[in-house]
Design a protein around this motif. Structure first.
Motif: not given
Length: 124
Positions: A47-51
């Protein structure tokens, strides 16, 4: 004389402890993004977590099954700017990578092994 030797030994010991502690804390600080999580892009192998924080977009690619070293990639690109990429052989995560987006649309990509994801152009 003994006081000087004791003081010198204390200074050397303290600097050695700080030198050993600094790389670990610096590494820990670099394994996450500041700000609030705005999106998680899941795919078969990770998964890619975006902040987001103050106009900055930051992303990390996480492996679904960490421990085995394999190709991993994370990319963040604000429209009109070059992509900021981290790719290589990692066992747990790729990134973080960040770019200043302001009000621009952003494209986020991530890959772990044979699985990958791309957000397309979206506004965060």
């Amino acid at each position: 004389m003994r006081r000087r030797v004791a003081l010198g030994l204390a200074v050397v010991t303290a600097s050695g402890v700080l030198a050993l502690a600094a790389p670990g804390s610096a590494q820990a600080a670099e394994t996450s993004c500041a700000g609030r999580k705005v999106r998680t892009l899941s795919f078969s192998t990770g998964s890619v977590q975006v902040y987001k924080r103050n106009g900055w977009i930051c992303a990390i690619t996480l492996a679904k099954r960490p421990g085995v070293e394999r190709y991993m990639m994370v990319s963040v690109q604000a429209r009109g700017l070059r992509a900021v990429v981290d790719e290589g052989m990692y066992s747990r995560l790729a990134g973080p990578r960040k770019t200043h987006a302001g009000q621009r649309k952003v494209r986020v990509k991530g890959a772990v092994g044979g699985g990958s994801v791309s957000s397309g152009w979206i506004r965060f």
